[in-house]
Design an enzyme around this catalytic site. Structure first.
Site, PDB file in Angstrom:
ATOM      1  N   ASP A 188      31.204  92.436 130.944  1.00 24.29           N
ATOM      2  CA  ASP A 188      30.568  93.132 132.074  1.00 24.29           C
ATOM      3  C   ASP A 188      31.477  94.186 132.692  1.00 24.29           C
ATOM      4  O   ASP A 188      31.001  95.090 133.359  1.00 24.29           O
ATOM      5  CB  ASP A 188      30.020  92.158 133.133  1.00 24.29           C
ATOM      6  CG  ASP A 188      31.021  91.136 133.617  1.00 24.29           C
ATOM      7  OD1 ASP A 188      32.195  91.189 133.175  1.00 24.29           O
ATOM      8  OD2 ASP A 188      30.653  90.276 134.429  1.00 24.29           O
TER       9      ASP A 188
ATOM     10  N   ASP B 159      36.235  93.129 129.330  1.00 28.21           N
ATOM     11  CA  ASP B 159      36.646  91.755 129.619  1.00 28.21           C
ATOM     12  C   ASP B 159      35.864  90.808 128.684  1.00 28.21           C
ATOM     13  O   ASP B 159      34.949  91.244 127.984  1.00 28.21           O
ATOM     14  CB  ASP B 159      36.507  91.438 131.118  1.00 28.21           C
ATOM     15  CG  ASP B 159      35.095  91.119 131.543  1.00 28.21           C
ATOM     16  OD1 ASP B 159      34.160  91.648 130.918  1.00 28.21           O
ATOM     17  OD2 ASP B 159      34.922  90.340 132.498  1.00 28.21           O
TER      18      ASP B 159
ATOM     19  N   SER C 155      34.412  84.581 132.448  1.00 19.57           N
ATOM     20  CA  SER C 155      34.699  86.004 132.622  1.00 19.57           C
ATOM     21  C   SER C 155      36.133  86.352 132.237  1.00 19.57           C
ATOM     22  O   SER C 155      36.545  86.083 131.123  1.00 19.57           O
ATOM     23  CB  SER C 155      34.358  86.405 134.053  1.00 19.57           C
ATOM     24  OG  SER C 155      34.325  87.805 134.156  1.00 19.57           O
TER      25      SER C 155
HETATM   26 MG    MG Z   1      33.331  89.441 133.323  1.00 15.23          MG
END
Ligand code: MG
Length: 445
Positions: free
Chosen positions: A242, A238, A99
């Site tokens: 998401d 990012d 992430s």
């Molecule tokens: Mg993310």
């Protein structure tokens, strides 16, 4: 066991490559996850990190060794994998991504057959299952590729927003995917809605040019580009696509808290229904919901916690103040592409600039701090409970202290070895005073 050095939470498994997360661990995760799921097929995707290929290949080998089939989606956004798993029968999913962590990190997010992250209970079951269930089956699974998953995901978004209306405005948009998955998909996605698009930080994939967390302090370059190109809006995604943050047409990076506020105000203006957000999300949410006479539910931090509550309450929109918008019409997961479409649709329907839309929300100031933390949760919470005993305390996830002038939420991070302190006040000064106060309590001997 190696797994202990990894940071494990409902957000997934993360570590530094290759000291903490490496091909051997990824293989074992694959074998265990294949044996863990009853479903026959597992969709696998990854973000753009350079350790992505080796980890994905290892994870896939592990899943195949467990006898399950793999459908490789390639480099795709996390929400795309969630969407595909949710819409297909008899399958689960896995994503190689860390992430918003720096590029030296990588990780694995596991998806249940519903297309959502494993919840606390499922995750604990999987972790205890992991070491005992490394069984390699006599008959391996098969591997196929699927290359149109993002197109299907984007189509589902376009079916649910008024693309023709958005097209009429020919919005000028700058997008900063930070060399993440958005670098491959966002330009085309926005062009489909009639936007004139400038992309910054597109390549080289996986080498992030700035801190990849979509926070105002990381969006200076995007802000400059919005001003330079006289664009209507700037979007920052990012690396796994998401979360979304916004820069206004004036070149002002907005708090990432506004992404969800704009989307939920927009949806509620057309459809009444309850809203679910996490405990750390701003309190303007309650005020917007009050305007529409709908209920707000607050959950523990973590996408899956919000999603489970949304399903239970039949809520029409939800998410997290960190720029994570969840719109069940497309799928149950945070999605920066859904967020971009809803924000553009809101600008088109209201015929307003993004700075004008944002000005309509009640003022709030959110401070988000993280500090290194070595003490124990028990002694920390004891100190806080003692000091704040006259206030209302919510203890479902760390401690949230409700005060007259704002709130303070203290919790141990699930993704990094730090203490997260979120504070909201009506302005910066109020929030900073509350921060000084709580920091004093935390640092007491
Ligand atoms: Mg993310």
């Amino acid at each position: 066991m190696e797994i202990k050095s990894l940071k494990i939470s409902v957000a997934g498994i993360r570590g530094i490559y290759p000291s903490q997360i490496n091909p051997e661990i990824a293989f074992k995760f694959g074998v265990a996850f294949g044996n863990f799921l009853k479903e026959k097929n597992i969709f696998v995707g990854r973000d753009t990190r350079i350790s992505g290929d080796v980890l994905k290949s290892s994870l896939i080998s592990g899943i195949l060794a467990s006898g399950k089939n793999v459908i490789d989606l390639g480099i795709v956004p996390t929400p795309t994998v969630e969407f595909i798993v949710e819409k297909n029968e008899n399958c689960g999913g896995a994503i190689i991504t860390a992430s918003h962590n720096p590029s030296s990190y990588n990780g694995i997010k596991l998806l249940s057959p519903e297309g959502t992250f494993l919840n606390e209970r499922e995750k604990n079951r999987f972790i205890s299952f992991f070491s005992k269930n490394q069984k390699i089956k006599k008959r391996p699974g098969s591997l196929t590729e699927k290359t149109d998953s993002f197109l299907l995901h984007a189509d589902a978004i376009f079916k649910n927003v008024n693309v023709e209306l958005i097209k009429k405005f020919n919005f000028k948009v700058v997008v900063d995917p930070c060399q993440g998955v958005g670098a491959l998909y966002s330009e085309k996605f926005l062009k489909e809605m009639g936007c004139q698009v400038t992309v910054i930080n597109r390549s080289p994939l996986g080498k992030f040019s700035h801190n990849p967390e979509p926070l105002p302090q990381n969006l200076k370059e995007l802000a400059e580009k919005v001003k330079e190109t006289k664009s209507d809006i700037g979007f920052a995604q990012d690396p796994d696509g998401d979360r979304l943050a916004i820069v206004s047409e004036n070149g002002e990076p907005l708090s990432e808290e506004y992404s969800l506020l704009i989307a939920l105000d927009h949806i509620l203006s057309k459809e009444k229904g309850s809203v679910v957000v996490n405990l750390s999300t701003n309190s303007a949410v309650e005020k917007v919901c009050e305007k529409y006479g709908v209920e707000v539910f607050r959950t523990k931090i973590g996408e899956v916690n919000v999603v489970e509550k949304m399903k239970k309450t039949g809520s029409v929109i939800g998410g997290e103040g960190n720029g994570g918008i969840i719109w069940p019409k497309v799928h149950y997961g945070r999605d920066s592409f859904v967020a971009m479409a809803l924000i553009l649709e809101s600008m088109a329907e209201r015929k307003k600039k993004i700075s004008e839309i944002v000005k309509e929300f009640p003022p709030f100031f959110l401070l988000k701090k993280k500090i290194a933390f070595t003490g124990t949760e028990t002694s920390l919470f004891k100190k806080l409970e003692k000091f704040y005993r006259g206030n209302k305390l919510i203890k479902i996830d760390g401690i949230k202290i409700l005060k007259k002038e704002g709130w303070i939420h203290v919790r141990i991070s699930g993704t990094e070895p730090v203490l997260r302190i979120f504070i909201e006040g009506k302005d910066k000064k109020t929030a900073e005073n509350l921060y000084r106060e709580v920091l004093g309590v935390i640092r007491q001997d």
